[in-house]
Design a protein around this motif. Structure first.
Motif, PDB file in Angstrom:
ATOM      1  N   LEU B 360       7.968 -12.540  17.524  1.00 45.73           N
ATOM      2  CA  LEU B 360       7.097 -11.502  18.090  1.00 45.73           C
ATOM      3  C   LEU B 360       7.615 -10.988  19.423  1.00 45.73           C
ATOM      4  O   LEU B 360       7.453  -9.814  19.753  1.00 45.73           O
ATOM      5  N   LYS B 361       8.261 -11.889  20.190  1.00 50.07           N
ATOM      6  CA  LYS B 361       8.738 -11.452  21.507  1.00 50.07           C
ATOM      7  C   LYS B 361       9.763 -10.322  21.365  1.00 50.07           C
ATOM      8  O   LYS B 361       9.887  -9.488  22.249  1.00 50.07           O
ATOM      9  N   GLN B 364       7.970  -6.678  20.188  1.00 53.32           N
ATOM     10  CA  GLN B 364       6.896  -6.108  20.989  1.00 53.32           C
ATOM     11  C   GLN B 364       7.363  -4.856  21.730  1.00 53.32           C
ATOM     12  O   GLN B 364       8.540  -4.678  22.024  1.00 53.32           O
ATOM     13  N   LEU B 366       5.631  -3.078  25.098  1.00 57.25           N
ATOM     14  CA  LEU B 366       4.525  -3.169  26.054  1.00 57.25           C
ATOM     15  C   LEU B 366       3.519  -4.220  25.600  1.00 57.25           C
ATOM     16  O   LEU B 366       2.308  -3.990  25.611  1.00 57.25           O
ATOM     17  N   HIS B 367       4.028  -5.329  25.148  1.00 55.74           N
ATOM     18  CA  HIS B 367       3.207  -6.464  24.697  1.00 55.74           C
ATOM     19  C   HIS B 367       2.490  -6.196  23.375  1.00 55.74           C
ATOM     20  O   HIS B 367       1.790  -7.056  22.881  1.00 55.74           O
ATOM     21  N   LEU B 368       2.600  -5.012  22.838  1.00 54.40           N
ATOM     22  CA  LEU B 368       1.928  -4.739  21.572  1.00 54.40           C
ATOM     23  C   LEU B 368       2.897  -4.992  20.426  1.00 54.40           C
ATOM     24  O   LEU B 368       4.102  -4.801  20.571  1.00 54.40           O
ATOM     25  N   VAL B 369       2.362  -5.402  19.289  1.00 52.85           N
ATOM     26  CA  VAL B 369       3.209  -5.666  18.137  1.00 52.85           C
ATOM     27  C   VAL B 369       3.710  -4.322  17.598  1.00 52.85           C
ATOM     28  O   VAL B 369       2.903  -3.438  17.299  1.00 52.85           O
ATOM     29  N   THR B 371       4.393  -2.607  14.866  1.00 48.44           N
ATOM     30  CA  THR B 371       4.055  -2.881  13.472  1.00 48.44           C
ATOM     31  C   THR B 371       5.138  -2.437  12.500  1.00 48.44           C
ATOM     32  O   THR B 371       5.466  -3.146  11.554  1.00 48.44           O
TER      33      THR B 371
ATOM     34  N   TRP C 206      -3.901  -6.081  18.542  1.00 47.25           N
ATOM     35  CA  TRP C 206      -2.668  -5.298  18.578  1.00 47.25           C
ATOM     36  C   TRP C 206      -1.541  -5.980  19.330  1.00 47.25           C
ATOM     37  O   TRP C 206      -0.375  -5.688  19.120  1.00 47.25           O
ATOM     38  N   SER C 207      -1.879  -6.867  20.267  1.00 51.06           N
ATOM     39  CA  SER C 207      -0.803  -7.423  21.087  1.00 51.06           C
ATOM     40  C   SER C 207      -0.265  -8.710  20.463  1.00 51.06           C
ATOM     41  O   SER C 207      -0.910  -9.339  19.620  1.00 51.06           O
ATOM     42  N   ILE C 208       0.930  -9.085  20.913  1.00 50.26           N
ATOM     43  CA  ILE C 208       1.520 -10.308  20.386  1.00 50.26           C
ATOM     44  C   ILE C 208       0.713 -11.521  20.852  1.00 50.26           C
ATOM     45  O   ILE C 208       0.651 -12.527  20.173  1.00 50.26           O
ATOM     46  N   HIS C 209       0.064 -11.380  22.012  1.00 52.28           N
ATOM     47  CA  HIS C 209      -0.712 -12.523  22.534  1.00 52.28           C
ATOM     48  C   HIS C 209      -1.897 -12.822  21.620  1.00 52.28           C
ATOM     49  O   HIS C 209      -2.251 -13.975  21.397  1.00 52.28           O
TER      50      HIS C 209
END
Lengths: 363, 499, 343
Positions: B360-361, B364, B366-369, B371, C206-209
């Motif tokens: 996931l890192k 990403q 801006l920290h968003l996945v 998709t 939505w975020s990876i966290h």
């Protein structure tokens, strides 16, 4: 799944049609000749079920519909929720025992502008926040407790006070009354209360020494436990005082379980069945009772008049300049004898009092 | 001819999105060991669960001694005499052996409170002795080895006076010695007229033990082999519908001269002889040993799950600090753990969720996945690894063991591994997926990845490894080069005989 | 998703029943009140929900609310804090710290500093809970149950069992946090809730966290084996939960105008957890959605209103709430089964 959704749709449609039928029934809050009023207590204790009898009797006499609500947790937050909802429901007047009178003033000021508010049991410290007040003079009632101590406890003794929560106005006032009566002078009493607030126990006033104030968050079992611990820790404690209705029975149980019956003087407040039994049996020397029936009865009578536009009730002869009606407290003891220290207090014997109480409760 | 003991005809069963079984039939005779084999998701486990009363079939008839019966619940199956031993053992670890055997039907004296423990043990004793179980029936199950636990399950089945015992992958966690013992037990059962339905991915075992083999493919009957017809090749042919020319695939190529991963005097316990080990790029090193020899512990130490108490780990000659799997992953050291269900996968989540979890890192913005990139990654892994599923939105729990394992592998393969540690990579995986995994390992080795493969399957160790390292009781017992490899040599080291 | 559809239907049924119950229930004023309550309860349900998704639990929410509301009231009033009645170096240092803090900022004049401090206290409590759960490995249930007692005791000791009210001061703050209707005429708590909702949706879904939250809740081991800093994320969840509880404390004080140290926030954790679980969070972790949380909270807020509007005696209110929730849960399960069978 499709079948499930169809079934869901059916249920929703059914409910919608009920709702529509309900909507078409009454589209405005109508002014009927049987107005709705509400009485809101400050908690759900037995005390208020006697007041409820009073409201019911007065409602019958005045042709009112009374909604009687008891907030289960006893917080100002619940009271606010009840009032907000009741106003939308169309009540025309509210009698309430405010839980946090000092800080609910602004809220009640806005309510009182829209419909009559009557403070019961606990006054609101602003004449704009309520039309009038009905209740016990808690400081005077506290002094009556002080008089019981003076009468029955030898000078130089140590005693302990038990009460549900100290952040309640009536708990503070009653305790102030006790201290004032024992200290004999308001300045000394004030000084003592400040010391108590700083937890600098024991506090000495007059001929007596207060070991502490035990709170239990309105939990009878906790009160009993703390009373037991008190008896264990202070073998020389001579008197235990309970200021809320369930405190005296809890204290009595503790004293009996610690085999100290007869060695410790118990003084109570309010008219719990067990308290009265304790007085009859001689384990409790006396209790100071209020008159909740009349709280309910009088407040509904007043609301009925105000709702129907009769402002003259606000000048009733028993009302003082601050628009307060004090409903007298009384000392109840075993034989109804007025003893030396009881000066100026009404005294009643436990038997007739209990009989009357049972009638009120419909037992 | 008398009717067969248990027969199923025309069984069909579907789950959301999957037709698990379609018109499947089988007969089981008295005192027969019938093996059911098939690829990933061929429907073996579903069929066994239907016979064991766990699932109810959508269609089909089950007959017991020629009479149709309805088996809708486990206790109905047990009443008939059918007991299913699951792949994941269902034992109460805090109870003792006897307590587990009679769990739920403890003999009592007058009422539920009169539980008599000695009597439990006494009743358990003869059954256990018949199975060659050497520990006391009062031993707590948690203290037993997996093999012994397996025997407890069988003992439980016997105590139910079962006439049919269904074993789902019974040897997946057993050592060779324990497996041999199990064979003896099965032969004994047979002699007593008890029938065994035996499911396994290990075709060699099937060859050894089965009287008859039923092969399933894609939820249908693919064929049946009589005793004399049973052979590895025949089974594979029926299972995959084609010939598998080479099962263990190893292409010859030279490993890099310089080691990629070096362990220097590493250990996870104080006061134990430290372990030193080197892995070169492009080589597959087998790590063999008995259960409890410390192989998994070593892998976990390298991967940062266990705290290292001594030594250092070097990657390309530079020391790396590994305190958490994050550090290992950062360095390119990946672990495919032993227990994929509890350590490798988030079972309730989708294939896509699991495939992207470790990356996931990198996915990403801006920290968003991101998709679209995530889906692309998942789709690619699904294609590359041939993960069989209706969609990447499928829940991982619904996949068969082989496909689940591919998802665990896929999690790492999108990240360019330098070192890949595989702990029992083919446990509970059927033959088709197995050969795919082997091919994949071979390909990775060709790309220069250093692979450490922990396995209890000697055949696999011998077939795949360039070199074999053997552990015994928490220390390195020895190393065998390509030329020295043999089952006997490995077992000698693993049992400490050569020390 | 399927679960949410059932919930929406349940909410719709309750809402329609409410509309049918009394003409007063249809008034805009009633909807305004409901909106405000949803906003308030929603804020703590959001915190509890996010924590539950990671597989955690916080029983101290109510006490944290009580502590923070009381602390803020005292700071704003400029009250003197009582001294610990114990001697010893640690307590002396603590008392000195209190003095230092008091001399640093004149909180009655800088109310924002007081609010910030209270939020920091909430954050600190969450951090402590999280560290105790992850690093010291005490069970979350135990840690937060002890917190429930500890923080309640501290607020009572701190306030010397007195109600701490703001009187008629801080009108501006009250306006910002409570009474203003400047934003589309919506109650302020709802405005904050919607804002937090947007943030939570982005974070959780939505975020990876958020992905890590779900992974940890469903299978912590697998998350760790995949290189997720599980401890750090779990601590973060506790911090979020307690910080939102302290924010609720701020809103509570501004709305109620006072904090009752012995009762403010009592049982709130149960409402928060109920809202979250009702909204589809599994107590086993790894399941739940922000949308579900909103619906769960709304149902929880609508039920007492419905009970009163129907004229049910207040003594039966809890029974009505509990009964309706149970009915909803049963219906949900039955519908789901029907759905599965018909497929």
């Amino acid at each position: 799944m499709r079948c499930g959704i169809r079934r869901l749709g059916f249920v929703t449609g059914l409910v919608a049609s009920i709702a529509f039928w309900g909507c078409s029934g009454a589209d405005s809050v109508s002014v009927s000749d049987r107005p709705d009023v509400a009485f809101i207590s400050n908690n759900a204790h037995e005390f208020w079920s006697i007041a409820k009898k009073g409201t019911e009797a007065a409602a019958k006499e005045t042709n009112l519909k009374v909604t009687f609500l008891m907030p289960p947790q006893g917080t100002s937050e619940e009271q606010r929720r009840f009032i907000e909802d009741l106003m939308n429901k169309g009540v025309r007047a509210i009698a309430i025992s405010p839980n946090d009178s000092a800080n609910q003033v602004d809220f009640f000021r806005t309510i009182n502008q829209r419909l009559p508010v009557i403070a019961v049991d606990n006054d609101l410290p602003s004449s704009e926040a309520r039309r009038c007040y009905i209740g016990t003079d808690n400081v005077a009632a506290g002094r009556a407790v002080g008089k019981l101590i003076k009468q029955h406890v030898p000078p130089g003794s140590k005693f302990m006070i038990f009460v549900g929560k100290l952040d309640s106005q009536n708990a503070q006032e009653r305790r102030l009354g006790v201290v004032t009566e024992l200290a004999g002078d308001p300045d000394k009493a004030k000084e003592a209360v400040e010391k108590m607030n700083r937890n600098e126990y024991p506090v000495q006033f007059g001929d007596y020494e207060l070991l502490g104030t035990m709170t239990d968050d309105a939990d009878q079992a906790v009160c009993r436990r703390k009373a037991e611990d008190t008896l264990t820790k202070y073998s020389d404690v001579k008197c235990l005082v309970g200021l809320w209705a369930y405190n005296p029975p809890a204290i009595l149980e503790a004293v009996v379980s610690q085999k100290k019956a007869g060695q410790v003087v118990i003084i109570g407040f309010d008219e719990n069945e067990e308290t009265l039994k304790g007085i009859r049996d001689g384990h409790i020397v006396g209790t100071v009772v209020q008159d909740p029936y009349n709280f309910g009865y009088e407040s509904v009578k007043l609301m009925a008049a105000l709702v129907r536009g009769d402002q003259s009730v606000l000048n009733r002869p028993d009302m003082n300049a601050e628009k307060q009606i004090f409903i007298r407290h009384r000392i109840v003891n075993k034989d109804g004898q007025t003893l030396a220290a009881y000066q100026d207090e009404k005294v009643e014997a436990v038997e007739p009092f209990h009989t009357r109480l049972k009638e009120l409760k419909g037992q | 001819m008398s009717p067969s003991l248990l027969s199923a005809r025309g069984i069909s069963k579907s789950f959301p999105g999957v037709q698990a079984l379609q018109d499947v039939s089988l007969q089981l005779n008295r005192g027969e060991v019938l093996a059911v084999v098939g690829e990933n998701g061929a429907g073996k486990s579903t069929l066994m669960k239907i016979l064991g009363g766990v699932y109810r079939p959508d269609a089909g008839i089950i007959e017991w001694e020629g009479r149709p019966v309805a088996i809708g619940q486990v206790d109905q199956a047990q009443k008939l005499g059918i007991v299913l031993i699951h792949q994941e053992l269902n034992l109460a670890e805090n109870l003792d052996v006897a307590g587990n055997m009679f769990l739920g039907r403890e003999p009592t004296w007058g009422g539920p409170l009169g539980l008599i423990r000695p009597r439990l043990a006494r009743d358990a004793e003869p059954i256990l002795r018949r199975l060659g179980f050497d520990a006391s029936p009062r031993t707590r199950v948690a203290e037993l080895s997996i093999g012994q636990q397996q025997l407890v399950e069988i003992a439980r089945a016997l105590s139910l006076r079962s006439r049919v015992i269904i074993m789902d992958e019974p040897t997946s966690s057993l050592t060779q010695r324990e497996t041999d013992r199990l064979y003896d037990v099965i032969r004994d059962l047979k002699r007593d007229g008890i029938s065994v339905l035996y499911i396994s991915h290990r075709l060699k075992e099937v060859e050894t033990i089965a009287d008859r083999v039923v092969v399933l493919r894609d939820g249908r009957n693919a064929g049946e082999l009589r005793r004399e017809e049973i052979s590895h090749e025949a089974m594979v042919r029926l299972m995959v519908g084609r010939e598998l020319r080479q099962f263990y695939r190893r292409s010859r190529h030279e490993a890099t001269a310089r080691p990629v991963l070096q362990l220097r005097h590493v250990h996870w316990q104080e006061g134990k002889p430290p372990i030193s080990l080197e892995l070169r790029g492009g080589e597959i090193v087998g790590l063999a040993g008995l259960i409890g020899a410390g192989r998994t512990e070593l892998a976990e130490t390298v991967f940062g799950i266990r705290r290292r108490v001594s030594g250092e780990i070097l990657l390309d000659g530079h020391a790396v600090v590994v305190r958490h799997p994050i550090d290992a992953i950062e360095a390119g050291i990946y672990l495919v753990p032993e227990d994929r269900r509890s350590q490798g996968l988030v079972l309730e989540q989708t294939i896509r969720f699991n495939l992207s979890l470790a990356s996931l890192k990198d996915l990403q913005r801006l920290h968003l996945v991101a998709t679209r990139r995530e889906v692309a990654l998942a789709e690619q892994q699904r294609r590359d690894l041939n993960i069989r599923c209706p969609s990447i939105r499928q829940t991982v729990a619904l996949l068969s063991g082989g496909n689940q394992q591919k998802v665990v592998l896929g999690k790492w393969l999108s990240r360019k591994p330098r070192v890949l540690i595989l702990d029992e990579p083919t446990r509970g995986v059927d033959v088709g997926a197995k050969s795919e995994i082997y091919a994949l390992m071979d390909q990775l080795a060709q790309e220069g990845v250093a692979i450490l493969m922990i396995s209890s399957d000697l055949e696999e160790i011998l077939g795949m490894s360039d070199r074999v390292v053997v552990m015994h009781e928490g220390r390195l017992a020895g190393e065998l080069g390509r030329g020295q490899l043999s089952e006997e040599a490995v077992m000698r080291l693993a049992t400490g005989a050569a020390a | 998703m399927k679960k949410v559809i059932g919930l929406i239907a349940f909410l719709a049924i309750i809402y329609l029943l409410l509309l049918a119950a009394d003409p007063g229930a249809r008034l805009a004023a009633n909807h305004f009140n409901l909106g405000r309550r949803i906003g308030l309860y929603g804020i703590i349900s959001l915190g509890a929900g996010m924590l539950i998704i990671t597989g955690g639990i916080d029983l101290s929410i109510g006490s944290v609310v009580g502590l923070c509301a009381t602390l803020l009231a005292m700071l704003l009033r400029g009250d003197r804090f009582p001294r610990f009645p114990f001697k010893g170096w640690l307590f002396d240092q603590f008392n000195a710290g209190l003095d230092w803090l008091g001399s640093l900022v004149n909180f009655p004049e800088h109310p924002w500093a007081a609010i910030l401090l209270v939020l920091l206290v909430g954050m600190g409590i969450g951090l402590m809970n999280g560290v105790l759960v992850t690093k010291v490995r005490v069970q979350a249930f135990v840690v937060t149950l002890c917190g429930l007692f500890i923080y309640r005791g501290i607020s009572r000791f701190m306030a010397e069992d007195q109600v701490k009210g703001l009187g008629n001061q801080f009108g501006q703050l009250k306006s910002i946090f409570y009474s203003s209707e400047a934003i589309f005429g919506l109650p302020m708590s709802l405005v904050y809730f919607v804002g937090l909702l947007v943030l939570a949706t982005v974070f959780l879904h939505w975020s990876i966290h958020g992905r890590y939250f779900f992974a940890i809740g469903a299978n912590e081991k697998a998350a760790r084996y995949s290189g997720v800093a599980t401890d750090r994320y779990k601590i973060l969840a506790y911090v979020l939960c307690s910080t939102l509880a302290s924010f609720y404390g701020v809103l509570y004080l501004m709305q109620e105008n006072s904090a009752q140290p012995s009762s403010t926030g009592n049982f709130l954790e149960l409402y928060a957890i109920a809202g979250a679980v009702l909204g589809g969070c599994s107590l086993r972790g790894g399941e739940g959605s922000v949308g579900g949380l909103v619906i769960g909270t709304s149902i929880l807020v609508l039920l007492p209103n419905l009970s009163l509007m129907l004229g049910i005696p207040s003594a039966l209110e809890y029974t009505v709430i509990g009964g309706a929730l149970l009915l909803g849960a049963v219906l949900d399960e039955v519908l789901r089964r029907v759905g599965q069978r018909s497929r």
